[in-house]
Design an enzyme around this catalytic site. Structure first.
Site, PDB file in Angstrom:
ATOM      1  N   LYS A  37     -34.134 -11.598  28.786  1.00 19.36           N
ATOM      2  CA  LYS A  37     -33.978 -10.868  30.273  1.00 19.36           C
ATOM      3  C   LYS A  37     -32.392  -9.359  29.324  1.00 19.36           C
ATOM      4  CE  LYS A  37     -29.712 -10.692  32.180  1.00 19.36           C
ATOM      5  NZ  LYS A  37     -29.810  -9.085  32.390  1.00 19.36           N
ATOM      6  N   GLU A  73     -11.065  -3.441  23.490  1.00 19.61           N
ATOM      7  CA  GLU A  73     -12.639  -2.985  23.313  1.00 19.61           C
ATOM      8  C   GLU A  73     -12.681  -1.545  24.663  1.00 19.61           C
ATOM      9  OE1 GLU A  73     -16.370  -4.711  23.890  1.00 19.61           O
ATOM     10  OE2 GLU A  73     -17.263  -4.297  22.276  1.00 19.61           O
TER      11      GLU A  73
HETATM   12  P1  NAD Z   1     -22.285  -8.052  29.813  1.00 17.82           P
HETATM   13  O1  NAD Z   1     -21.322  -9.285  29.275  1.00 17.82           O
HETATM   14  O2  NAD Z   1     -21.518  -6.855  30.579  1.00 17.82           O
HETATM   15  O3  NAD Z   1     -23.758  -8.184  29.938  1.00 17.82           O
HETATM   16  C1  NAD Z   1     -24.639  -8.491  28.176  1.00 17.82           C
HETATM   17  C2  NAD Z   1     -26.458  -9.183  29.206  1.00 17.82           C
HETATM   18  O4  NAD Z   1     -25.764 -10.637  29.819  1.00 17.82           O
HETATM   19  C3  NAD Z   1     -26.132  -8.359  30.200  1.00 17.82           C
HETATM   20  O5  NAD Z   1     -28.167  -8.920  30.267  1.00 17.82           O
HETATM   21  C4  NAD Z   1     -26.476  -9.310  32.133  1.00 17.82           C
HETATM   22  O6  NAD Z   1     -26.900  -9.392  32.901  1.00 17.82           O
HETATM   23  C5  NAD Z   1     -26.294 -10.576  31.099  1.00 17.82           C
HETATM   24  N1  NAD Z   1     -25.055 -11.466  32.059  1.00 17.82           N
HETATM   25  C6  NAD Z   1     -24.006 -10.831  32.762  1.00 17.82           C
HETATM   26  N2  NAD Z   1     -23.775 -12.380  32.985  1.00 17.82           N
HETATM   27  C7  NAD Z   1     -24.034 -13.481  32.468  1.00 17.82           C
HETATM   28  C8  NAD Z   1     -24.153 -15.178  33.170  1.00 17.82           C
HETATM   29  N3  NAD Z   1     -23.400 -15.177  33.530  1.00 17.82           N
HETATM   30  N4  NAD Z   1     -24.627 -15.256  32.946  1.00 17.82           N
HETATM   31  C9  NAD Z   1     -25.155 -15.468  31.338  1.00 17.82           C
HETATM   32  N5  NAD Z   1     -26.069 -13.857  31.203  1.00 17.82           N
HETATM   33  C10 NAD Z   1     -24.912 -12.920  32.073  1.00 17.82           C
HETATM   34  O7  NAD Z   1     -22.927  -6.492  28.656  1.00 17.82           O
HETATM   35  P2  NAD Z   1     -22.476  -4.650  28.887  1.00 17.82           P
HETATM   36  O8  NAD Z   1     -22.075  -4.758  29.578  1.00 17.82           O
HETATM   37  O9  NAD Z   1     -23.930  -4.523  29.319  1.00 17.82           O
HETATM   38  O10 NAD Z   1     -22.951  -4.702  27.091  1.00 17.82           O
HETATM   39  C11 NAD Z   1     -21.026  -3.905  26.349  1.00 17.82           C
HETATM   40  C12 NAD Z   1     -20.672  -5.606  25.644  1.00 17.82           C
HETATM   41  O11 NAD Z   1     -21.524  -6.013  24.603  1.00 17.82           O
HETATM   42  C13 NAD Z   1     -19.814  -4.597  24.447  1.00 17.82           C
HETATM   43  O12 NAD Z   1     -18.288  -5.538  24.852  1.00 17.82           O
HETATM   44  C14 NAD Z   1     -20.344  -4.568  23.395  1.00 17.82           C
HETATM   45  O13 NAD Z   1     -19.120  -5.412  22.149  1.00 17.82           O
HETATM   46  C15 NAD Z   1     -21.137  -5.931  22.860  1.00 17.82           C
HETATM   47  N6  NAD Z   1     -22.126  -5.879  22.252  1.00 17.82           N
HETATM   48  C16 NAD Z   1     -21.970  -6.478  21.145  1.00 17.82           C
HETATM   49  C17 NAD Z   1     -22.855  -6.644  20.087  1.00 17.82           C
HETATM   50  C18 NAD Z   1     -22.567  -7.231  18.665  1.00 17.82           C
HETATM   51  O14 NAD Z   1     -23.903  -7.194  18.364  1.00 17.82           O
HETATM   52  N7  NAD Z   1     -21.467  -7.597  18.387  1.00 17.82           N
HETATM   53  C19 NAD Z   1     -23.538  -5.341  20.285  1.00 17.82           C
HETATM   54  C20 NAD Z   1     -23.613  -4.754  21.616  1.00 17.82           C
HETATM   55  C21 NAD Z   1     -23.104  -5.015  22.080  1.00 17.82           C
END
Ligand code: NAD
Length: 497
Positions: free
Chosen positions: A187, A394
């Protein structure tokens, strides 16, 4: 809303084919650089997720094509997938420029998707599938004398990724799942789902058996359905720390294994003897990759007080050298932020930084020459300290803060004084000293005079940056479950151990 446009997709992917979703809801895709509607994709509901999970389970049913495949053939299938994605390199780059505003003409680099998959093909080829171990202590007749440990796939992986690297972070999960003989429901983020369609198309081209890779597009509802579905055996999640915590709670209740790659607040530790020209040349990658929307970027620069102004100058010079603009322009090195809301949030954090006493040394606003799109200038804060919000939270935007330190001890203390523990780096003319200091930084990855990844080395965030890890041979462990077949002497009656 249900936008139509060049990038509109109407179907989801399971059981090896495009499927019409049950959900009639749609997710609009809006270009972050032009603010124009690009198209829309299905917003999957629980029934769609259920169909995809069932497909992934069927692919693992005893006697299925995928379960019968020897490891060498599985490795070949992964290599074919790598080739199919490599052939899509240019269309995918163009797609990313439209969808997330990633500059099209960034310096060339090897095809990362193919690189990751080829690495997992190598692991698949050399992976053990069972091992017999004798019992270490002498045993009476009939007791367990040896055990055959069988390495089975964990099962169906729910792979959920953020917007800033759909395919790359997807393959961090698809790679080990395939290498261990498992299956995946993938997803992507609702803000960047289109690369996932390329993955599904490449899977068909590569002859990956139906059901091994499935794709559902959607938001939090679809993500939750996937996490909570009793048919998923592992959740592999990359995204923000708050979402990661919610997922961990849900997996905890279900006793379902989970891997979390979350946020970061990494620090670059610049030593007194550092080559500031080299450091300055690296700053665009270190601090401003993808407009700072990268978990690994360094939003804190620790500078020795004796060279503080020089370090600020080096970072400011680097920030000013970055051409911000249209992702399709060959000169552009930094595009927009993903959405208007996200830019508002980053601007809020910049205002908070100023209110808390840091000084904007460059940037801080919207580029004057760009009237459309969610652009922000590369922003450097000077006179920051480690207690300020810009040093603790962050930002996920093109903002970095230069923080002074007195001596090495304080520098290490500051680097480690963070809720996060994802990455970091040390910059010095003395690599041995750099390595020694890097080992004291409490993060999953630390670079010495460099910045980046290595598919063969694990990526493991600590504390609020994650749980478990991806990449490297270590990642296979998470995607494997074990069964110990206890054996005794074949010529004796079995007795209790
Ligand atoms: P997000 O947490 O908003 O969303 C990530 C994913 O989770 C999306 O696909 C979203 O639809 C899904 N999601 C949202 N709520 C959910 C739930 N309750 N249950 C299951 N899935 C759910 O993150 P974002 O804004 O898309 O991305 C940015 C974040 O990702 C930043 O904090 C960044 O640091 C992190 N990130 C971490 C890494 C790593 O390797 N550590 C790499 C890239 C990005």
């Amino acid at each position: 809303m249900s936008g139509t446009g060049e990038f509109t997709r109407t179907e989801l992917f399971w059981d090896g084919a495009w499927r019409r979703p049950r959900s009639t809801r749609r997710l609009d895709l809006v270009s972050p650089s032009t603010e124009a509607l690009l198209g829309s994709v299905p917003d999957a509901d629980e029934e769609d997720v259920d169909a995809a999970v069932r497909s992934a389970r069927t692919a693992l049913a005893p006697g299925s094509e995928w379960t019968r495949l020897p490891q060498a053939d599985r490795a070949e299938a992964i290599e074919r997938l790598a080739l199919a994605l490599q052939a899509r390199d240019q269309p995918i780059k163009e797609l990313l420029a439209h969808e997330i505003g990633r500059p099209l003409h960034t310096p060339p680099r090897p095809n990362r998707a193919a690189e990751i998959l080829r690495y997992y093909a190598t692991l698949a080829r050399t992976r053990e599938v069972e091992r017999t171990r004798p019992s270490p202590d002498p045993r009476p007749a009939g007791a367990v004398r040896s055990s055959r440990v069988r390495y089975e796939p964990v099962g169906v992986t729910a792979a959920i990724v953020p917007y800033n690297g759909t395919l790359e972070m997807g393959l961090y999960k698809v790679g080990p799942a395939l290498a261990t003989g498992g299956s995946v429901v993938f997803k992507p983020s609702p803000q960047a789902p289109l690369e996932a369609y390329h993955l599904a198309e490449a899977a068909v081209e590569a002859g990956i058996p139906p059901g091994v890779i499935n794709v559902v597009t959607g938001g939090a509802r679809a993500g939750r359905a996937l996490v909570e579905h009793p048919g998923t055996d592992l959740v592999a999640f990359t995204g923000s720390t708050p979402t990661g915590r919610m997922i961990a709670e849900s997996c905890g209740r279900a006793l379902k294994p989970v891997v979390l790659e979350l946020g970061g607040k990494s620090a670059a530790l610049v030593l007194e003897d550092a080559d500031l020209d080299h450091f300055s040349r690296m700053v665009p990658y270190l601090c401003f990759t993808f407009a700072g929307q990268n978990c690994f970027i360094h939003s804190r620069i620790l500078a020795p007080r004796s060279r503080y102004d020089e370090v600020v100058d080096a970072v400011v010079t680097a920030a000013r050298s970055i051409t911000v603009g249209d992702p399709f322009d060959p000169d552009t090195r930094m595009g927009p932020l993903i959405s208007a809301e996200h830019r508002d949030r980053v601007e809020d954090m910049i205002r908070t930084g100023t209110a808390e006493g840091a000084v904007v040394a460059t940037g801080g606003g919207r580029p004057g020459h760009l009237s459309r799109g969610w652009y922000l200038e590369p922003t450097v804060f000077a006179h920051a300290d480690n207690h300020m919000s810009i040093s603790r939270e962050e930002v996920f935007g093109p903002v970095t803060a230069v923080i002074p330190y007195e001596d090495e001890e304080e520098a290490v203390e500051l680097a480690n004084d963070s809720e996060y523990g994802l990455a970091g780096s040390v910059w010095t003319a003395d690599p041995a000293r750099g390595e020694a200091l890097a080992a004291r930084i409490d993060s999953g990855s630390v670079g010495v005079n460099t910045y980046g990844f290595n598919s063969a080395a694990p990526l493991c965030g600590r504390r609020a940056s994650g749980l478990g890890g991806e990449l490297g041979p270590e990642s296979l462990h998470v995607y494997t479950r074990y069964q110990s077949l206890h054996l005794t002497d074949s010529d004796r009656a079995t007795a209790p151990a």
